[in-house]
Write a protein that holds these residues in place. Structure first.
Motif, PDB file in Angstrom:
ATOM      1  N   TYR A 113       0.836  -1.209   0.000  1.00 39.53           N
ATOM      2  CA  TYR A 113       0.000   0.000   0.000  1.00 39.53           C
ATOM      3  C   TYR A 113       0.867   1.253   0.000  1.00 39.53           C
ATOM      4  N   LEU A 114       1.881   1.281   0.889  1.00 42.64           N
ATOM      5  CA  LEU A 114       2.759   2.453   0.960  1.00 42.64           C
ATOM      6  C   LEU A 114       3.536   2.639  -0.341  1.00 42.64           C
ATOM      7  N   ARG A 115       4.041   1.503  -0.879  1.00 50.29           N
ATOM      8  CA  ARG A 115       4.808   1.576  -2.119  1.00 50.29           C
ATOM      9  C   ARG A 115       3.923   2.055  -3.268  1.00 50.29           C
ATOM     10  N   ASP A 116       2.685   1.552  -3.301  1.00 50.54           N
ATOM     11  CA  ASP A 116       1.754   1.948  -4.357  1.00 50.54           C
ATOM     12  C   ASP A 116       1.460   3.443  -4.278  1.00 50.54           C
ATOM     13  N   ALA A 117       1.212   3.940  -3.058  1.00 52.08           N
ATOM     14  CA  ALA A 117       0.917   5.367  -2.892  1.00 52.08           C
ATOM     15  C   ALA A 117       2.106   6.219  -3.312  1.00 52.08           C
ATOM     16  N   LYS A 118       3.321   5.777  -2.940  1.00 48.91           N
ATOM     17  CA  LYS A 118       4.505   6.553  -3.275  1.00 48.91           C
ATOM     18  C   LYS A 118       4.736   6.578  -4.791  1.00 48.91           C
ATOM     19  N   VAL A 119       4.585   5.416  -5.427  1.00 53.97           N
ATOM     20  CA  VAL A 119       4.789   5.349  -6.885  1.00 53.97           C
ATOM     21  C   VAL A 119       3.734   6.171  -7.613  1.00 53.97           C
ATOM     22  N   ARG A 120       2.474   6.074  -7.135  1.00 56.29           N
ATOM     23  CA  ARG A 120       1.387   6.812  -7.789  1.00 56.29           C
ATOM     24  C   ARG A 120       1.616   8.324  -7.696  1.00 56.29           C
ATOM     25  N   ASN A 121       1.967   8.803  -6.497  1.00 53.86           N
ATOM     26  CA  ASN A 121       2.199  10.240  -6.336  1.00 53.86           C
ATOM     27  C   ASN A 121       3.414  10.699  -7.132  1.00 53.86           C
ATOM     28  N   ALA A 122       4.447   9.853  -7.156  1.00 54.01           N
ATOM     29  CA  ALA A 122       5.640  10.214  -7.934  1.00 54.01           C
ATOM     30  C   ALA A 122       5.311  10.293  -9.416  1.00 54.01           C
ATOM     31  N   ALA A 123       4.497   9.356  -9.908  1.00 53.01           N
ATOM     32  CA  ALA A 123       4.118   9.368 -11.328  1.00 53.01           C
ATOM     33  C   ALA A 123       3.321  10.616 -11.662  1.00 53.01           C
ATOM     34  N   TYR A 124       2.400  10.990 -10.766  1.00 57.60           N
ATOM     35  CA  TYR A 124       1.599  12.194 -11.007  1.00 57.60           C
ATOM     36  C   TYR A 124       2.488  13.435 -11.051  1.00 57.60           C
ATOM     37  N   GLU A 125       3.396  13.552 -10.055  1.00 55.60           N
ATOM     38  CA  GLU A 125       4.278  14.725 -10.012  1.00 55.60           C
ATOM     39  C   GLU A 125       5.199  14.759 -11.231  1.00 55.60           C
ATOM     40  N   ALA A 126       5.760  13.583 -11.585  1.00 56.35           N
ATOM     41  CA  ALA A 126       6.672  13.541 -12.730  1.00 56.35           C
ATOM     42  C   ALA A 126       5.947  13.914 -14.017  1.00 56.35           C
ATOM     43  N   ALA A 127       4.738  13.378 -14.209  1.00 60.57           N
ATOM     44  CA  ALA A 127       3.983  13.689 -15.422  1.00 60.57           C
ATOM     45  C   ALA A 127       3.621  15.170 -15.482  1.00 60.57           C
ATOM     46  N   ASP A 177       6.123  10.567   8.034  1.00 61.19           N
ATOM     47  CA  ASP A 177       4.678  10.535   8.244  1.00 61.19           C
ATOM     48  C   ASP A 177       4.111  11.941   8.086  1.00 61.19           C
ATOM     49  N   GLY A 178       3.069  12.084   7.277  1.00 58.58           N
ATOM     50  CA  GLY A 178       2.541  13.411   6.970  1.00 58.58           C
ATOM     51  C   GLY A 178       1.961  14.123   8.173  1.00 58.58           C
ATOM     52  N   LEU A 179       1.453  13.407   9.179  1.00 57.33           N
ATOM     53  CA  LEU A 179       0.819  14.048  10.328  1.00 57.33           C
ATOM     54  C   LEU A 179       1.842  14.478  11.371  1.00 57.33           C
ATOM     55  N   THR A 180       2.735  13.562  11.758  1.00 56.94           N
ATOM     56  CA  THR A 180       3.630  13.832  12.887  1.00 56.94           C
ATOM     57  C   THR A 180       4.999  14.344  12.462  1.00 56.94           C
ATOM     58  N   GLY A 181       5.387  14.156  11.200  1.00 57.11           N
ATOM     59  CA  GLY A 181       6.681  14.625  10.730  1.00 57.11           C
ATOM     60  C   GLY A 181       7.831  13.697  11.060  1.00 57.11           C
ATOM     61  N   ILE A 182       7.582  12.548  11.689  1.00 63.57           N
ATOM     62  CA  ILE A 182       8.650  11.591  11.975  1.00 63.57           C
ATOM     63  C   ILE A 182       8.643  10.495  10.909  1.00 63.57           C
ATOM     64  N   PHE A 183       9.630   9.582  10.975  1.00 65.43           N
ATOM     65  CA  PHE A 183       9.722   8.516   9.983  1.00 65.43           C
ATOM     66  C   PHE A 183       8.418   7.710   9.940  1.00 65.43           C
ATOM     67  N   HIS A 184       7.974   7.311   8.694  1.00 69.56           N
ATOM     68  CA  HIS A 184       6.864   6.374   8.614  1.00 69.56           C
ATOM     69  C   HIS A 184       7.403   4.950   8.772  1.00 69.56           C
ATOM     70  N   HIS A 185       6.503   3.976   8.823  1.00 66.80           N
ATOM     71  CA  HIS A 185       6.847   2.594   9.172  1.00 66.80           C
ATOM     72  C   HIS A 185       7.972   2.040   8.305  1.00 66.80           C
ATOM     73  N   GLN A 186       7.820   2.160   6.994  1.00 67.29           N
ATOM     74  CA  GLN A 186       8.787   1.540   6.076  1.00 67.29           C
ATOM     75  C   GLN A 186      10.175   2.155   6.241  1.00 67.29           C
ATOM     76  N   HIS A 187      10.235   3.506   6.326  1.00 64.14           N
ATOM     77  CA  HIS A 187      11.543   4.162   6.415  1.00 64.14           C
ATOM     78  C   HIS A 187      12.186   3.905   7.778  1.00 64.14           C
ATOM     79  N   PHE A 188      11.368   3.873   8.844  1.00 62.04           N
ATOM     80  CA  PHE A 188      11.923   3.585  10.170  1.00 62.04           C
ATOM     81  C   PHE A 188      12.583   2.206  10.182  1.00 62.04           C
ATOM     82  N   MET A 189      11.892   1.212   9.599  1.00 63.70           N
ATOM     83  CA  MET A 189      12.453  -0.139   9.587  1.00 63.70           C
ATOM     84  C   MET A 189      13.746  -0.196   8.777  1.00 63.70           C
TER      85      MET A 189
END
Length: 602
Positions: free
Chosen positions: A341-355, A425-437
């Motif tokens: 889910y996180l990877r999909d959201a990141k790729v989707r947003n990156a594709a939108y911004e890049a396009a 993480d967009g709300l708290t400004g700290i690392f999200h789950h994937q990046h923290f791990m």
């Protein structure tokens, strides 16, 4: 693990995606033969009588050899639509590409195929190509004269912008779609897309008049796929509002229509909603049955929100029943879905911004070339005024350079912001789950090389669901930010802090032995308890359950440390919450006045 709270809007554009192109009529230049008339009639009943549509499509395929080229192209489009509807996305993509290759993409059928191909690519996760097509489709709207094709493009653009996290823009295109509804066509489809955009903007409740209005119109016009999608949205709102009796009644009411349609996205979401409702009602047996049914409906390798819910529920039930081996297996599947889910959201947003950036760059380049051509023509026309021409050229070149610099600054700022969004993480400004791990894995490798000590701390805020239910999500968000601020005050610059999901946080204390790690965890617990949040004259007390795992017990394997910290956290909550448990030791028995310990690097 605390009860799961639904994440930000994601799945409704997928549910509506295929149905959104179900126009009841088509007008294109080739529709003049009797075969074309027959195909147009088949086209017109795709959503009003889908079973009959499938039967007539099979008959048309048997007669395909006798069709002219234009009619074969039309038939190929209908075959692609049905493949997309049934979830055979690769076959559908090939069909739409054949339709586009056999004509112009600015004709009516070509425009519809373009819209469907963008929708298909989005469904397959091929976001780069899908979003690269979107700006050109938007730019071509003024040149599309056919009402049906224009309507389809508007619907697709509204959906894709909402899906890319731009619901306000999606709502604008939905309003344009409503105004552009072809004469004699139901407004159901435009209203449904507007509801999807409102859902994306989080502006809907179970009582929103837009929901019932759209359901009534779509039902009256026999557009049951649209009606079912909006009913599912309303069930989602009922679940989030904890109106569980109404939610389960709604699920039972719409189940026969959804099961009769056999539309795959609706089937899996209906099953997922059942599981979530029964879990919240405390009926773990029914919740488990519904979750297992959701898993069975999906295909190997699928990544979607329904599976994420299902595996989380199965993990929770197995852990409650003491089936720890089964719970571990379900947790691993949940992590796969969550990371997907996180990877999909990141790729989707990156594709939108890049396009978007690429399209803006192309337009800027075109404008720059046009400007240079105008300057050259001016120079040729004003040979007698060489000095004035030179001044104009200098000014134009300066403006172009300034524009390029400003554009480069904007690109750099966008890149820096995307880099931040991809790790925090967009709300708290700290690392999200994937990046923290990922950072924790890297830190443990460094500690292992020099035999350093480290502690992994899992923290879960107690009774956070009650805060959300009593005071609302705005206060709940403020509590999460406050908790992060308190935790940061007890950590060093070298320590890691991340949000694992919901109200659960993770910390990595580097160069910290077991005793010092226990002291830091206890201080964090006391600091949270001692600093309640005061908001709108309301005092909200905060306590936390904390589990600690250290490298001296689990070596330096992150997966083992995570299991140990999670087990300690579960033990802390099981013993009554608001306490620290060290893996392998039990509750930390700290004296009234703890000694001051200085950790390495502090």
């Amino acid at each position: 693990m605390a009860p799961y709270r639904p994440r930000a809007f994601l799945h409704w554009p997928i549910l509506l995606g295929l149905a959104m192109w179900a126009m009841a009529a088509i007008s294109h230049a080739a529709a003049i033969s009797s075969a074309s008339t027959r195909l147009a009639q088949i086209d017109g009943i795709r959503t009003t009588d889908h079973a009959r549509f499938v039967g007539l499509l099979v008959e048309a395929q048997r007669d395909a050899a006798g069709l002219n080229k234009a009619d074969q192209r039309y038939l190929r489009y209908l075959q692609g639509w049905e493949a997309n509807y049934e979830g055979r996305y690769s076959e559908a993509e090939a069909a739409f590409r054949e339709v586009l290759a056999g004509g112009d993409d600015d004709d009516a059928l070509g425009a519809r195929a373009t819209a469907m191909l963008m929708n298909n690519l989005t469904g397959q996760g091929k976001y780069a190509e899908a979003y690269a097509m979107a700006p050109r489709a938007a730019d071509s709207l003024d040149t599309v004269a056919d009402p049906t094709a224009r309507f389809s493009l508007l619907a697709n653009l509204s959906q894709m912008l909402t899906f890319a996290g731009q619901p306000e823009l999606g709502l604008q295109y939905a309003d344009m779609m409503l105004k552009a509804t072809p004469p004699g066509t139901s407004t159901c489809q435009a209203l449904a897309q507007k509801v999807v955009s409102l859902e994306g903007a989080r502006q809907l409740t179970a009582q929103s008049v837009e929901l019932q209005k759209t359901i009534d119109i779509c039902t009256s016009d026999r557009q049951l796929i649209f009606a079912n999608a909006i009913r599912l949205i309303r069930v989602d709102r009922l679940i989030e509002a904890h109106e569980l009796d109404q939610a389960i009644a709604s699920v039972r009411a719409i189940a026969p229509d959804i099961e009769a349609s056999q539309y795959f996205p609706h089937l899996i979401d209906l099953s997922s909603q059942r599981a979530r409702i029964y879990e919240q009602k405390g009926d773990i047996a029914e919740a488990r049955t519904a979750a297992l049914h959701t898993v069975a409906l999906n295909h190997p390798g699928d990544i979607n929100e329904a599976l994420r819910f299902a595996y989380r529920i199965l993990y929770s039930v197995a852990k409650q029943q003491g089936d720890y081996a089964g719970a571990l297996g379900y947790y691993e599947q949940y992590v796969i879905q969550d990371q997907g889910y996180l990877r999909d959201a990141k790729v989707r947003n990156a594709a939108y911004e890049a396009a978007s950036q690429h399209f803006r760059a192309e337009k800027l380049e075109t404008e720059g070339l046009s400007k240079e051509n105008r300057i050259l023509r001016l120079q040729q026309a004003l040979d007698a005024k060489a000095v004035e021409t030179s001044r104009v050229y200098t000014v134009g070149l300066s403006l172009l350079l300034v524009s390029i610099v400003l554009w480069m600054v904007r690109i750099k700022r966008s890149q820096l912001r995307f880099k931040w969004l991809s790790s925090c993480d967009g709300l708290t400004g700290i690392f999200h789950h994937q990046h923290f791990m990922a950072e924790a894995e890297r830190a443990f490798r460094i500690l292992e090389k020099r035999s350093g000590d480290g502690c992994l701390v899992f923290l879960d805020l107690d009774y956070f669901k009650q805060v959300n239910d009593t005071h609302g999500h705005a206060v709940g968000d403020a509590v999460l930010k406050h908790a992060v601020s308190v935790c940061k005050g007890q950590l060093r610059n070298d320590d890691l802090l991340g949000r694992l999901g919901g109200e659960e946080f993770g910390m990595l204390l580097t160069d910290t032995p077991r005793l010092q790690g226990a002291v830091v965890a206890e201080r964090i617990r006391e600091a949270l308890a001692a600093t309640p949040l005061v908001m709108n004259d309301v005092v909200i007390s905060i306590t936390a359950s904390i589990g600690v795992a250290c490298t001296d017990a689990s070596v330096y394997v992150l997966q083992d440390l995570c299991r140990a910290a999670d087990a300690a956290l579960y033990h802390a909550k099981h013993m009554g919450r608001d306490r620290v448990v060290i893996d392998g030791e039990g509750v930390v028995p700290f004296p009234a006045a703890m000694p001051t310990l200085v950790r390495g690097g502090a």
